[in-house]
Design an enzyme around this catalytic site. Structure first.
Site, PDB file in Angstrom:
ATOM      1  N   HIS A 111     -11.435  -2.291   4.154  1.00 51.17           N
ATOM      2  CA  HIS A 111     -11.234  -1.915   5.560  1.00 51.17           C
ATOM      3  C   HIS A 111     -11.890  -0.583   5.933  1.00 51.17           C
ATOM      4  O   HIS A 111     -11.775  -0.154   7.073  1.00 51.17           O
ATOM      5  CB  HIS A 111      -9.735  -1.853   5.849  1.00 51.17           C
ATOM      6  N   ASP A 112     -12.499   0.101   4.969  1.00 51.67           N
ATOM      7  CA  ASP A 112     -13.115   1.399   5.257  1.00 51.67           C
ATOM      8  C   ASP A 112     -14.640   1.352   5.284  1.00 51.67           C
ATOM      9  O   ASP A 112     -15.268   2.376   5.581  1.00 51.67           O
ATOM     10  CB  ASP A 112     -12.698   2.426   4.187  1.00 51.67           C
ATOM     11  N   GLU A 166      -6.748   3.729  -5.431  1.00 47.50           N
ATOM     12  CA  GLU A 166      -7.958   4.053  -4.671  1.00 47.50           C
ATOM     13  C   GLU A 166      -8.435   5.415  -5.190  1.00 47.50           C
ATOM     14  O   GLU A 166      -8.173   6.449  -4.592  1.00 47.50           O
ATOM     15  CB  GLU A 166      -7.692   4.116  -3.161  1.00 47.50           C
ATOM     16  N   ASP A 174       0.873  -1.170   0.000  1.00 46.49           N
ATOM     17  CA  ASP A 174       0.000   0.000   0.000  1.00 46.49           C
ATOM     18  C   ASP A 174       0.909   1.218   0.000  1.00 46.49           C
ATOM     19  O   ASP A 174       1.702   1.406   0.929  1.00 46.49           O
ATOM     20  CB  ASP A 174      -0.867  -0.034   1.269  1.00 46.49           C
ATOM     21  N   ASP A 200      -3.069   4.785  -2.186  1.00 49.30           N
ATOM     22  CA  ASP A 200      -4.048   5.417  -1.311  1.00 49.30           C
ATOM     23  C   ASP A 200      -4.458   6.798  -1.850  1.00 49.30           C
ATOM     24  O   ASP A 200      -3.584   7.577  -2.265  1.00 49.30           O
ATOM     25  CB  ASP A 200      -3.378   5.570   0.066  1.00 49.30           C
TER      26      ASP A 200
HETATM   27  C1  GLC Z   1      -7.751   5.684   2.416  1.00 52.75           C
HETATM   28  C2  GLC Z   1      -7.615   4.458   3.282  1.00 52.75           C
HETATM   29  C3  GLC Z   1      -8.168   4.772   4.636  1.00 52.75           C
HETATM   30  C4  GLC Z   1      -7.347   5.903   5.212  1.00 52.75           C
HETATM   31  C5  GLC Z   1      -7.322   7.114   4.284  1.00 52.75           C
HETATM   32  C6  GLC Z   1      -6.255   8.072   4.675  1.00 52.75           C
HETATM   33  O1  GLC Z   1      -9.074   6.022   2.199  1.00 52.75           O
HETATM   34  O2  GLC Z   1      -8.251   3.373   2.684  1.00 52.75           O
HETATM   35  O3  GLC Z   1      -8.137   3.660   5.481  1.00 52.75           O
HETATM   36  O4  GLC Z   1      -7.894   6.285   6.446  1.00 52.75           O
HETATM   37  O5  GLC Z   1      -7.036   6.738   2.960  1.00 52.75           O
HETATM   38  O6  GLC Z   1      -4.986   7.535   4.391  1.00 52.75           O
END
Ligand code: GLC
Length: 526
Positions: free
Chosen positions: A342-343, A279, A111, A213
Site C-alpha cells: 500500500h506504500d 516492516e 497490523d 509497522d
Molecule cells: C509504514 C506504513 C505506512 C505508514 C507508515 C507510518 O511505512 O506501511 O503506510 O504511513 O508506516 O505508520
C-alpha cells in the site's frame, strides 16, 4: 499441525509452519469489499471475500490497521488500539472474521503500529497537557534550542522536521511520520507494558500474529544525537530528486537497543504461538537479518524491500535474491518475497502488464513466504486518474478491488472512496477465463501447494543468459523467467508443469532449444 493455541486448522500435508509454507495476502481494508454501502471497505466485506481467498489458495491474510483512528494516515494513526474504527465494523466483527477465516484454513495477521499513536490517542492527550503529567514521558518531549529551533536535525519521512512545537507547554514532540503521529517512547517501561497488553488483547481473540509497522524505528538514540548527512547526497539528489534521503538515519532508527524491544514483543507472541512479520524498511540485507537472528527470539519474518524496489531486470533481481539467500542462510532465517504493497506503486505499473505473470512466478517460486497485495492476482495497475481528477500520493495503489465488471465493480453500491481500475481487472471475468492473470495465479498456487520442493526445497541459482533468471528448487524443479527484451534459449530439461503461456503446460522440453519469449516463464520437473 502444532497445538499452539492460535494455530488454525491446516492441511495435513503441510511440512512447515503455515507462515513458511503458505501464501499470504495483504488486504487494505478500505479497498477490499464494502458491506454497508458507504463506499469504504470493512470487516464484513472481508468476511464475504474469504471464500474467494480460499478458492485462490491463500493461507493467511494481513490486514492493514482497522483500529479506531482519525485517519490522518488511514489507520496508521491509532487513537484506540483495542477498538475497531466504526468505518470498519466492531470487535464482534473481528471475532467473526477470525472464526470464519480459521474455518477455511486461513490465518489472520493484524497490523501492529507500535512506533507512534494518533495525536488523538488519550495517552497523547494527557501527555501534552503539562510537563508533569504522568504520561509526559510516554512520548518524546524536548525543549527548543536556544534559537527556538527543534532539539535535533531529525527529519520526518513525510516532510520537514520530525519535531513539532506544542504551544501548551512550549516543548517540541517527536514524530518520524506526520505531526498527527507522535512517536511513543519505548525507553519507558510503562509504554512497553501497555503495548504488550495491546498485543495480548488481540491474541486472546484468536489473531495469529502481526505485521509490525516500522519496527526498526522503535528505539531512538538516548542522547538524541543529530543524524549525519548522507555521504552520497549529491548523487542521490541527481537520481531521486526531492525523495533523496538527506541523512543516514543512524541515531533516529535501526538502533542496537531495538533488538531487545523486539525480543520483548516476541516473548508475548510466544505465549500464544503467534508470529511477527516486520516492516524492517532497511535497504541493506546485512542489517535486515539482524532482526531475524541469530537465535529464534526476534521476528519470524521480515519484508525484503531491496527486492520490492528492484527493477524488472534479471541481473538486479538475481543479485538481491543471491544476497538474501547467502545472508539468510547463515542464520537459517526464512525469506519473504513481495512486489507490491500500500506504500508503493503497484508492480503491474512499474514493470508493465506484460510482466505480471512472470513476476508472479518469481514471488511464488523462490524459496520463502510470498506476500501478495490484494488485486495483484488480477494484474491490477495503479489508478492514477479518473473522470478528470488526479489521484494523489499513495492512493493510486489503493484502488478498490473489483469483483465484477459492473460500474461499481461489486465493491460497493455507493460512490467508492477511490476510483476503480478499468473493468477488465475483475474477479468474475478472470475466474471464467483460463488464460487470465487470476487463473494463472491460482494454478501456480495450486502447484506450489502440491510440490514440497517449491515450498520448502533448497534454492540454487542456475546458469542462464544474462537476461534470464533461472533457479532450481530441491532436486527436481527448475524455474526460468526471461526478463529481457529478446527471445532467449534457457536450456531446461523436463516436463513443463506451469507456464505463463498456458499451452506450454505438459510440453516436454529438452536441453538446448528451450526458448522463452520476453516476459515468459516456465517451471519444469526434471
Ligand atoms: C509504514 C506504513 C505506512 C505508514 C507508515 C507510518 O511505512 O506501511 O503506510 O504511513 O508506516 O505508520
Amino acid at each position: 499441525m502444532t497445538d499452539a493455541p492460535n494455530s488454525h486448522v491446516r492441511d495435513m500435508r503441510a511440512v512447515a509452519p503455515w507462515w513458511r509454507d503458505g501464501v499470504l495476502y495483504q488486504i487494505y481494508p478500505r479497498s477490499f469489499r464494502d458491506s454497508d454501502a458507504d463506499g469504504v471497505g470493512d470487516l464484513r466485506g472481508i468476511i464475504d471475500g474469504l471464500d474467494y481467498l480460499q478458492w485462490l489458495g491463500v493461507e493467511g491474510v494481513w490486514l492493514s490497521p482497522i483500529y479506531r483512528s482519525p485517519m490522518a494516515d488511514y489507520g496508521y494513526d491509532v487513537s484506540d488500539h483495542v477498538d475497531v474504527d466504526p468505518i470498519f465494523g466492531s470487535v464482534d466483527d473481528v471475532d467473526l472474521l477470525v472464526t470464519e477465516a480459521h474455518r477455511r484454513g486461513i490465518g489472520v495477521l493484524f497490523d501492529f503500529v507500535p512506533n507512534h499513536t494518533s495525536i488523538e490517542h488519550r495517552w497523547f492527550q494527557r501527555s501534552r497537557r503539562s510537563r508533569d503529567d504522568e504520561h509526559r514521558d510516554w512520548y518524546w518531549w524536548r525543549d527548543p534550542k536556544a534559537d527556538g529551533s527543534p532539539p535535533n536535525n531529525w527529519l520526518s519521512h513525510f516532510a520537514g522536521p520530525a519535531w513539532t512545537l506544542d504551544d501548551a507547554t512550549g516543548q517540541y514532540y517527536l514524530h518520524l511520520f506526520l505531526p498527527e503521529q507522535p512517536d511513543l517512547n519505548w525507553a519507558n517501561p510503562e509504554v512497553v507494558a501497555a503495548m504488550h497488553d495491546v498485543l495480548r488483547f488481540w491474541l486472546r481473540r484468536g489473531v495469529d500474529g502481526f505485521r509490525i509497522d516500522v519496527v526498526h524505528a522503535l528505539a531512538k538514540d538516548a542522547r538524541l544525537r543529530d543524524d549525519p548527512p548522507h555521504p552520497q547526497l549529491d548523487a542521490l539528489v541527481a537520481t531521486l530528486g526531492e525523495a533523496a534521503p538527506r541523512h543516514l538515519r543512524v541515531y533516529s532508527e535501526n538502533r542496537p537497543e531495538v533488538h531487545d524491544l523486539i525480543r520483548g514483543i516476541r516473548s508475548v507472541l510466544d505465549e500464544f504461538g503467534a508470529i511477527a512479520v516486520g516492516e524492517v524498511y532497511l535497504l541493506d540485507i546485512a542489517e535486515l537479518v539482524r532482526y531475524l537472528g541469530p537465535g529464534d527470539d526476534q521476528l519470524h519474518l521480515a519484508f525484503n524491500f531491496p527486492f520490492l524496489r528492484s527493477a524488472w531486470n534479471a541481473p538486479a533481481m538475481r543479485a538481491v535474491v543471491e544476497r538474501t539467500e547467502a545472508l539468510f542462510g547463515r542464520i537459517a532465517a526464512w525469506p519473504t518475497w513481495t512486489l507490491s504493497n500500500h506504500d508503493h506503486p503497484r508492480h503491474a505499473s512499474r514493470y508493465g502488464a506484460e510482466a505480471v505473470k512472470a513476476a508472479a512466478m518469481l514471488v511464488l517460486s523462490l524459496r520463502g513466504t510470498p506476500f501478495l497485495y490484494y488485486g495483484e492476482e488480477l494484474g491490477m495497475p495503479d489508478v492514477n486518474e479518473a473522470a478528470g481528477h488526479d489521484v494523489m500520493g499513495r492512493d493510486p495503489s489503493r484502488a478498490p478491488m473489483r469483483w465484477d465488471r459492473s460500474r461499481r465493480g461489486g465493491f460497493t453500491t455507493a460512490e467508492p472512496w477511490l476510483p476503480l481500475s478499468p473493468p477488465s481487472y475483475n474477479v468474475a471475468d478472470q475466474a471464467a477465463d483460463p488464460d487470465s492473470v487470476l487463473s494463472f495465479y491460482r494454478r501456480l498456487i495450486a502447484v506450489r501447494r502440491r510440490e514440497d520442493a517449491l515450498r520448502v526445497g533448497s534454492y540454487e541459482a542456475r546458469p542462464a543468459p544474462d537476461d534470464v533468471f533461472a533457479w532450481r528448487r530441491g532436486d527436481e524443479i527448475d524455474v526460468a523467467v526471461n526478463m529481457g527484451g529478446e527471445p532467449l534459449d534457457v536450456g531446461l530439461e523436463g516436463t513443463v508443469i506451469v507456464a505463463t503461456e498456458r499451452h506450454r503446460e505438459g510440453e516436454v522440453v529438452g536441453g538446448r532449444g528451450t526458448t522463452l519469449a520476453p516476459c515468459e516463464g516456465i517451471i519444469v520437473r526434471r
